[in-house]
Design a protein around this motif. Sequence first.
Motif, mmCIF file in Angstrom:
data_model
loop_
_atom_site.group_PDB
_atom_site.id
_atom_site.type_symbol
_atom_site.label_atom_id
_atom_site.label_comp_id
_atom_site.label_asym_id
_atom_site.label_seq_id
_atom_site.Cartn_x
_atom_site.Cartn_y
_atom_site.Cartn_z
ATOM 1 N N ALA A 191 0.821 -1.207 0.000
ATOM 2 C CA ALA A 191 0.000 0.000 0.000
ATOM 3 C C ALA A 191 0.858 1.261 0.000
ATOM 4 N N LEU A 192 1.993 1.203 0.687
ATOM 5 C CA LEU A 192 2.870 2.371 0.788
ATOM 6 C C LEU A 192 3.832 2.488 -0.383
ATOM 7 N N GLY A 193 3.941 1.426 -1.183
ATOM 8 C CA GLY A 193 4.910 1.410 -2.284
ATOM 9 C C GLY A 193 4.383 2.101 -3.519
ATOM 10 N N ILE A 194 4.601 3.396 -3.620
ATOM 11 C CA ILE A 194 4.095 4.178 -4.743
ATOM 12 C C ILE A 194 5.105 4.186 -5.890
ATOM 13 N N LYS A 195 4.614 4.444 -7.102
ATOM 14 C CA LYS A 195 5.438 4.578 -8.309
ATOM 15 C C LYS A 195 6.353 3.366 -8.525
ATOM 16 N N GLY A 196 5.813 2.186 -8.255
ATOM 17 C CA GLY A 196 6.584 0.964 -8.462
ATOM 18 C C GLY A 196 7.565 0.654 -7.359
ATOM 19 N N MET A 197 7.601 1.483 -6.312
ATOM 20 C CA MET A 197 8.518 1.240 -5.205
ATOM 21 C C MET A 197 8.149 0.002 -4.407
ATOM 22 N N ASP A 198 6.924 -0.530 -4.633
ATOM 23 C CA ASP A 198 6.544 -1.757 -3.933
ATOM 24 C C ASP A 198 7.406 -2.943 -4.365
ATOM 25 N N ASN A 199 8.049 -2.848 -5.541
ATOM 26 C CA ASN A 199 9.001 -3.887 -5.934
ATOM 27 C C ASN A 199 10.194 -3.932 -4.989
ATOM 28 N N LEU A 200 10.392 -2.852 -4.245
ATOM 29 C CA LEU A 200 11.437 -2.808 -3.225
ATOM 30 C C LEU A 200 10.865 -3.016 -1.830
ATOM 31 N N THR A 201 9.760 -2.309 -1.521
ATOM 32 C CA THR A 201 9.235 -2.342 -0.156
ATOM 33 C C THR A 201 8.675 -3.710 0.229
ATOM 34 N N ILE A 202 8.031 -4.401 -0.718
ATOM 35 C CA ILE A 202 7.435 -5.697 -0.381
ATOM 36 C C ILE A 202 8.502 -6.732 -0.023
ATOM 37 N N PRO A 203 9.432 -7.051 -0.932
ATOM 38 C CA PRO A 203 10.418 -8.081 -0.575
ATOM 39 C C PRO A 203 11.332 -7.660 0.579
ATOM 40 N N ALA A 204 11.658 -6.377 0.664
ATOM 41 C CA ALA A 204 12.519 -5.924 1.761
ATOM 42 C C ALA A 204 11.835 -6.112 3.107
ATOM 43 N N SER A 205 10.562 -5.790 3.181
ATOM 44 C CA SER A 205 9.842 -5.947 4.448
ATOM 45 C C SER A 205 9.676 -7.412 4.821
ATOM 46 N N VAL A 206 9.388 -8.261 3.825
ATOM 47 C CA VAL A 206 9.246 -9.693 4.096
ATOM 48 C C VAL A 206 10.573 -10.285 4.557
ATOM 49 N N ALA A 207 11.665 -9.919 3.880
ATOM 50 C CA ALA A 207 12.974 -10.419 4.265
ATOM 51 C C ALA A 207 13.348 -9.966 5.680
ATOM 52 N N THR A 208 12.969 -8.745 6.034
ATOM 53 C CA THR A 208 13.251 -8.250 7.379
ATOM 54 C C THR A 208 12.514 -9.049 8.433
ATOM 55 N N ILE A 209 11.228 -9.332 8.193
ATOM 56 C CA ILE A 209 10.455 -10.152 9.127
ATOM 57 C C ILE A 209 11.077 -11.532 9.278
ATOM 58 N N LEU A 210 11.450 -12.141 8.172
ATOM 59 C CA LEU A 210 12.074 -13.473 8.234
ATOM 60 C C LEU A 210 13.379 -13.434 9.013
ATOM 61 N N TRP A 211 14.163 -12.407 8.794
ATOM 62 C CA TRP A 211 15.447 -12.259 9.507
ATOM 63 C C TRP A 211 15.216 -12.159 11.016
ATOM 64 N N LEU A 212 14.161 -11.423 11.405
ATOM 65 C CA LEU A 212 13.896 -11.202 12.820
ATOM 66 C C LEU A 212 13.230 -12.391 13.514
ATOM 67 N N VAL A 213 12.371 -13.094 12.774
ATOM 68 C CA VAL A 213 11.556 -14.143 13.402
ATOM 69 C C VAL A 213 12.249 -15.498 13.407
ATOM 70 N N LEU A 214 12.931 -15.842 12.323
ATOM 71 C CA LEU A 214 13.525 -17.182 12.220
ATOM 72 C C LEU A 214 14.780 -17.315 13.089
#
Length: 220
Positions: free
Chosen positions: A197-220
């Motif tokens: 939702a926050l990834g405007i002008k195609g920036m979601d191609n960065l925000t989506i995988p970066a946020s998911v990778a961050t969660i995985l790094w923190l949780v696993l």
Amino acid sequence: MTPKEIVPPLVLAACFLALFGVAELLYHFGKVRAEWTRKIVHTGTGLLTLLFPLVLVSHWQVLFLCGSFLLILLASLRFGWLPSINAIDRLSYGSILFPVIVYALFVVFRMAGKGLIVFYLPILILAVCDPLAALAGKRFPLGRYRICGCGKSASGSAAFFIAAVAVTVIVVDMLGITQSGKRLCLTVPVTATVSEALGIKGMDNLTIPASVATILWLVL
């Protein structure tokens, strides 16, 4: 470098070029709109990158692939090539951000030592859920809202969330992630949906995988 190190990236490069070629044929001869051919390339490239951890042994190979296609995409914007990707009626940095985030995720995957999920889940959510959200938002434009002037819809966000839950559950189950698996099945879709939702002008191609990778790094 040995043939085993040279051949796989060249074969993958040929596959990516073939995908671009199919999109161009659909656009020029099939009269398929760029919004659709762009999504075909988006999903196809995402699925092809799932082969990287299986057939590529070095981050240099990934850098060669991602760097080469980044140059191609930048040149296409400069000289008007690849209208099947670029002929859209809005400003988007999505296509040039994709190879950057793929390389970054591969490096994180190699460094993290937490398994394929660190690479696979961010890529799959981006490749599958993002196009579904766009299609749902266009087909059922309910609950429209704007983020920094860019239009979004509640229906698109809902479609993204549902798809993200499904993808996360399937990946967690297939990779046998038992520890923290249930927590991931909630935190990853929620975080990815907010990032989309926050990834405007195609920036979601960065925000989506970066946020998911961050969660995985923190949780696993």
